[in-house]
Design an enzyme around this catalytic site. Structure first.
Site, PDB file in Angstrom:
ATOM      1  N   THR A  15       0.820  -1.212   0.000  1.00  0.00           N
ATOM      2  CA  THR A  15       0.000   0.000   0.000  1.00  0.00           C
ATOM      3  C   THR A  15       0.857   1.266   0.000  1.00  0.00           C
ATOM      4  O   THR A  15       2.045   1.234   0.306  1.00  0.00           O
ATOM      5  CB  THR A  15      -0.936   0.030   1.223  1.00  0.00           C
ATOM      6  OG1 THR A  15      -0.159   0.108   2.415  1.00  0.00           O
ATOM      7  CG2 THR A  15      -1.822  -1.195   1.259  1.00  0.00           C
ATOM      8  N   ASP A  16       0.204   2.373  -0.327  1.00  0.00           N
ATOM      9  CA  ASP A  16       0.852   3.675  -0.278  1.00  0.00           C
ATOM     10  C   ASP A  16       0.527   4.352   1.053  1.00  0.00           C
ATOM     11  O   ASP A  16      -0.067   3.736   1.940  1.00  0.00           O
ATOM     12  CB  ASP A  16       0.437   4.532  -1.482  1.00  0.00           C
ATOM     13  CG  ASP A  16      -1.059   4.801  -1.538  1.00  0.00           C
ATOM     14  OD1 ASP A  16      -1.756   4.643  -0.511  1.00  0.00           O
ATOM     15  OD2 ASP A  16      -1.543   5.173  -2.620  1.00  0.00           O
ATOM     16  N   GLN A  17       0.870   5.621   1.187  1.00  0.00           N
ATOM     17  CA  GLN A  17       0.638   6.348   2.441  1.00  0.00           C
ATOM     18  C   GLN A  17      -0.832   6.431   2.830  1.00  0.00           C
ATOM     19  O   GLN A  17      -1.160   6.593   3.991  1.00  0.00           O
ATOM     20  CB  GLN A  17       1.185   7.769   2.325  1.00  0.00           C
ATOM     21  CG  GLN A  17       2.563   7.925   2.884  1.00  0.00           C
ATOM     22  CD  GLN A  17       2.974   9.386   2.877  1.00  0.00           C
ATOM     23  OE1 GLN A  17       2.664  10.126   1.955  1.00  0.00           O
ATOM     24  NE2 GLN A  17       3.661   9.799   3.927  1.00  0.00           N
ATOM     25  N   MET A  18      -1.717   6.307   1.848  1.00  0.00           N
ATOM     26  CA  MET A  18      -3.152   6.391   2.126  1.00  0.00           C
ATOM     27  C   MET A  18      -3.754   5.043   2.489  1.00  0.00           C
ATOM     28  O   MET A  18      -4.953   4.934   2.711  1.00  0.00           O
ATOM     29  CB  MET A  18      -3.876   6.973   0.902  1.00  0.00           C
ATOM     30  CG  MET A  18      -3.427   8.376   0.549  1.00  0.00           C
ATOM     31  SD  MET A  18      -4.202   8.991  -0.967  1.00  0.00           S
ATOM     32  CE  MET A  18      -3.444   7.953  -2.212  1.00  0.00           C
TER      33      MET A  18
END
Length: 138
Positions: A15-18
């Site tokens: 996943t990314d930061q979100m």
């Protein structure tokens, strides 16, 4: 038509930061689904590779509908969309635990000799695999 569904637990590193799954990870999930599909038919890529044959991707597409998120289980469903004895197109749907469609896609593959990358006929080289694909599409 035979379809095989494999559970995917979304890992934090996907996943990314979100907390949303990075788009390229779906291609890895497609591969997980494709491998599960082949194994459900009673075959595996390792046996094919021991005979000096590999199955490279020649084309791949993904259509993103909604994001998968960290912590939610997802499911990749795989089937053979088309097969002609040389080329195979696998179809994929990725859904979440609420059965919402997240991603659809397909990948095209050929069977080639590992040393020369020259295409070979699955029909002739792997007749059992050929018959299983025809049956899976019915």
């Amino acid at each position: 038509m035979k379809k095989v569904t494999e559970k995917i637990n979304v890992r934090y590193q996907e996943t990314d930061q979100m907390g949303v799954v990075y788009h390229a990870n779906y291609l890895v999930w497609f591969e997980i689904g494709r491998t599960a599909f082949v194994e459900a038919l009673g075959f595996n890529y390792h046996d094919m590779e021991k005979e000096g044959v590999v199955s490279p991707v020649t084309h791949i597409e993904a259509d993103y509908k909604r994001p998968a998120k960290y912590g939610e289980p997802c499911y990749v469903t795989t089937w053979v969309e088309s097969y002609d004895g040389l080329r195979t197109r696998y179809g994929y749907d990725v859904t979440n635990q609420s059965d919402e469609l997240l991603v659809t896609g397909f990948s095209d593959h050929v069977i080639v000799k590992q040393d020369s990358f020259r295409p070979i006929s699955v029909r002739r080289r792997f007749p059992d695999w050929h018959a299983a694909y025809l049956e899976a599409m019915a």
